[in-house]
Write a protein that holds these residues in place. Structure first.
Motif, PDB file in Angstrom:
ATOM      1  N   THR A   1      55.206  73.554  30.687  1.00 51.82           N
ATOM      2  CA  THR A   1      53.769  73.754  30.520  1.00 51.82           C
ATOM      3  C   THR A   1      53.195  72.564  29.761  1.00 51.82           C
ATOM      4  O   THR A   1      53.438  72.421  28.567  1.00 51.82           O
ATOM      5  CB  THR A   1      53.471  75.047  29.733  1.00 51.82           C
ATOM      6  OG1 THR A   1      54.131  76.148  30.362  1.00 51.82           O
ATOM      7  CG2 THR A   1      51.982  75.306  29.674  1.00 51.82           C
ATOM      8  N   PRO A   2      52.453  71.662  30.428  1.00 44.06           N
ATOM      9  CA  PRO A   2      52.201  71.623  31.871  1.00 44.06           C
ATOM     10  C   PRO A   2      53.483  71.303  32.632  1.00 44.06           C
ATOM     11  O   PRO A   2      54.458  70.854  32.036  1.00 44.06           O
ATOM     12  CB  PRO A   2      51.183  70.495  32.011  1.00 44.06           C
ATOM     13  CG  PRO A   2      51.503  69.573  30.870  1.00 44.06           C
ATOM     14  CD  PRO A   2      51.903  70.468  29.743  1.00 44.06           C
ATOM     15  N   THR A   3      53.468  71.542  33.933  1.00 45.06           N
ATOM     16  CA  THR A   3      54.677  71.292  34.714  1.00 45.06           C
ATOM     17  C   THR A   3      54.974  69.798  34.779  1.00 45.06           C
ATOM     18  O   THR A   3      54.079  68.954  34.660  1.00 45.06           O
ATOM     19  CB  THR A   3      54.553  71.830  36.149  1.00 45.06           C
ATOM     20  OG1 THR A   3      53.537  71.083  36.841  1.00 45.06           O
ATOM     21  CG2 THR A   3      54.208  73.309  36.153  1.00 45.06           C
TER      22      THR A   3
ATOM     23  N   HIS B   1      52.909  68.200  37.517  1.00 45.93           N
ATOM     24  CA  HIS B   1      51.522  67.883  37.180  1.00 45.93           C
ATOM     25  C   HIS B   1      51.449  66.576  36.393  1.00 45.93           C
ATOM     26  O   HIS B   1      50.604  65.710  36.671  1.00 45.93           O
ATOM     27  CB  HIS B   1      50.891  69.012  36.364  1.00 45.93           C
ATOM     28  CG  HIS B   1      49.466  68.745  35.974  1.00 45.93           C
ATOM     29  ND1 HIS B   1      48.422  68.824  36.867  1.00 45.93           N
ATOM     30  CD2 HIS B   1      48.921  68.352  34.782  1.00 45.93           C
ATOM     31  CE1 HIS B   1      47.287  68.505  36.242  1.00 45.93           C
ATOM     32  NE2 HIS B   1      47.567  68.221  34.992  1.00 45.93           N
TER      33      HIS B   1
ATOM     34  N   SER C   1      60.526  68.079  30.060  1.00 48.03           N
ATOM     35  CA  SER C   1      59.639  68.952  29.298  1.00 48.03           C
ATOM     36  C   SER C   1      60.283  69.308  27.958  1.00 48.03           C
ATOM     37  O   SER C   1      61.511  69.284  27.821  1.00 48.03           O
ATOM     38  CB  SER C   1      59.352  70.235  30.083  1.00 48.03           C
ATOM     39  OG  SER C   1      60.522  71.034  30.151  1.00 48.03           O
TER      40      SER C   1
ATOM     41  N   GLU D   1      60.669  72.163  26.790  1.00 47.03           N
ATOM     42  CA  GLU D   1      61.519  73.349  27.005  1.00 47.03           C
ATOM     43  C   GLU D   1      62.912  72.969  27.477  1.00 47.03           C
ATOM     44  O   GLU D   1      63.860  73.733  27.281  1.00 47.03           O
ATOM     45  CB  GLU D   1      60.861  74.277  28.034  1.00 47.03           C
ATOM     46  CG  GLU D   1      59.517  74.852  27.585  1.00 47.03           C
ATOM     47  CD  GLU D   1      58.326  74.037  28.053  1.00 47.03           C
ATOM     48  OE1 GLU D   1      57.250  74.624  28.225  1.00 47.03           O
ATOM     49  OE2 GLU D   1      58.478  72.808  28.216  1.00 47.03           O
TER      50      GLU D   1
ATOM     51  N   THR E   1      56.609  65.708  28.726  1.00 51.94           N
ATOM     52  CA  THR E   1      55.382  66.252  29.311  1.00 51.94           C
ATOM     53  C   THR E   1      54.346  66.628  28.259  1.00 51.94           C
ATOM     54  O   THR E   1      53.181  66.865  28.605  1.00 51.94           O
ATOM     55  CB  THR E   1      55.695  67.499  30.166  1.00 51.94           C
ATOM     56  OG1 THR E   1      56.364  68.476  29.354  1.00 51.94           O
ATOM     57  CG2 THR E   1      56.562  67.136  31.356  1.00 51.94           C
ATOM     58  N   ASP E   2      54.746  66.691  26.985  1.00 51.27           N
ATOM     59  CA  ASP E   2      53.753  66.977  25.943  1.00 51.27           C
ATOM     60  C   ASP E   2      53.133  65.698  25.379  1.00 51.27           C
ATOM     61  O   ASP E   2      52.329  65.757  24.444  1.00 51.27           O
ATOM     62  CB  ASP E   2      54.350  67.823  24.823  1.00 51.27           C
ATOM     63  CG  ASP E   2      55.575  67.188  24.175  1.00 51.27           C
ATOM     64  OD1 ASP E   2      56.056  66.158  24.678  1.00 51.27           O
ATOM     65  OD2 ASP E   2      56.068  67.737  23.159  1.00 51.27           O
TER      66      ASP E   2
END
Length: 297
Positions: free
Chosen positions: A102-104, A107, A216, A218, A278-279
């Motif tokens: 999040t976000p993928t 994306h 990501s 995660e 991704t962050d």
């Protein structure tokens, strides 16, 4: 057809304004097909004088400096600074593993591809943003700022799920695109068949290769504990596991070992390796991180 709200979100107006001042740095000299805004290390026939050289039989007589001949009784050719375009290929991995976080990752990969593509468009380079796999076959080749909307529309249509191996996807890309240029592979590199053969293929094509390794938070620090059933997003393989501190420690050691191996592999083949979380805001990646790494200026 207009770009959707999602595609417009890929590049904010503020970021677009910053991207217009950037230029992608190519480490190799490529012979462009059309005049562009990029200064070439080759000498050409533009309006800006660069140097002289001795006349050689067969040279264009129109380039002889007759004034210099009258003074020195020797033939010299006038050389001019040539501006040329570059072909830029931002390649987006659309395998199912990219549809995570999040976000993928997908994306963020689209955002990076759009940003890099727009930098090229602003410099009158030829830009072809492509998804790996079948979706790449309908990717347009664009040139000039007016190509922004077509690029965003194409990226908006790209979806995850093309679980083609990196090797097969890059082979298909290579067969469809015979020229040379700058390739930016944007991927999580999560392929059971490995990433090595795909990157070797690009290097063998004499491309200037960059790898943006997207992960990501995660994945880097999984928020998982207890008994879990893990399912591979790409081939459906399942495994049951009890996640505790020891397992997480081993996982992170394995991940860091994988990242280190990718970095070493790229370094030995003159591939620029660029890890991206991704962050990280794409604005920061483009205007600070890539500038520090010498990818843009």
């Amino acid at each position: 057809m207009s770009a959707t709200t999602e595609s417009l979100a890929l590049l904010s107006p503020e970021l677009l304004a910053k991207l217009e001042r950037l230029e992608l740095v190519s480490r190799k000299v490529f012979r462009g097909r059309m005049k562009g805004e990029r200064r070439s290390r080759r000498k050409g026939q533009s309006v800006e004088f660069a140097d002289f050289r001795n006349y050689v039989a067969g040279d264009d007589l129109r380039l002889i400096d007759w004034n210099l001949y009258a003074r020195l009784d020797q033939l010299f050719l006038k050389l001019f600074q040539e501006e040329e375009d570059l072909h830029i290929y931002p390649l987006v991995d659309v395998s199912e593993s990219m549809n995570f976080g999040t976000p993928t990752k997908l994306h963020v990969a689209k955002q990076l591809a759009a940003a890099l593509g727009y930098v090229g468009l602003c410099r009158a380079d030829r830009v072809s943003v492509q998804a790996l796999g079948n979706q790449g076959r309908r990717a347009p080749v664009l040139r000039g700022r007016s190509g922004l909307w077509k690029m965003l529309q194409y990226l908006d249509s790209v979806t995850s799920g093309d679980n083609v191996s990196l090797h097969d996807a890059i082979k298909d890309f290579s067969l469809r695109n015979s020229g040379t240029g700058v390739v930016i592979l944007i991927s999580d590199l999560m392929d059971k068949g490995g990433y090595e053969s795909a990157l070797r293929m690009l290097v063998g094509r004499r491309m200037d290769v960059f790898v943006m390794h997207v992960l990501s938070p995660e994945e880097i620090d999984p928020p998982l504990r207890g008994d879990r059933r893990l399912i591979d997003a790409e081939d459906g393989d399942e495994t049951e596991i009890t996640i505790n501190a020891y397992v997480l420690k081993r996982y992170q050691e394995t991940l860091q070992s994988f990242i280190s191996s990718v970095k070493t592999f790229c370094s030995r083949r003159s591939i620029v390796y660029l890890p991206v979380r991704t962050d990280q805001p794409v604005d920061d990646v483009m205007t600070r991180y890539l500038r520090q790494r010498g990818v843009v200026r």
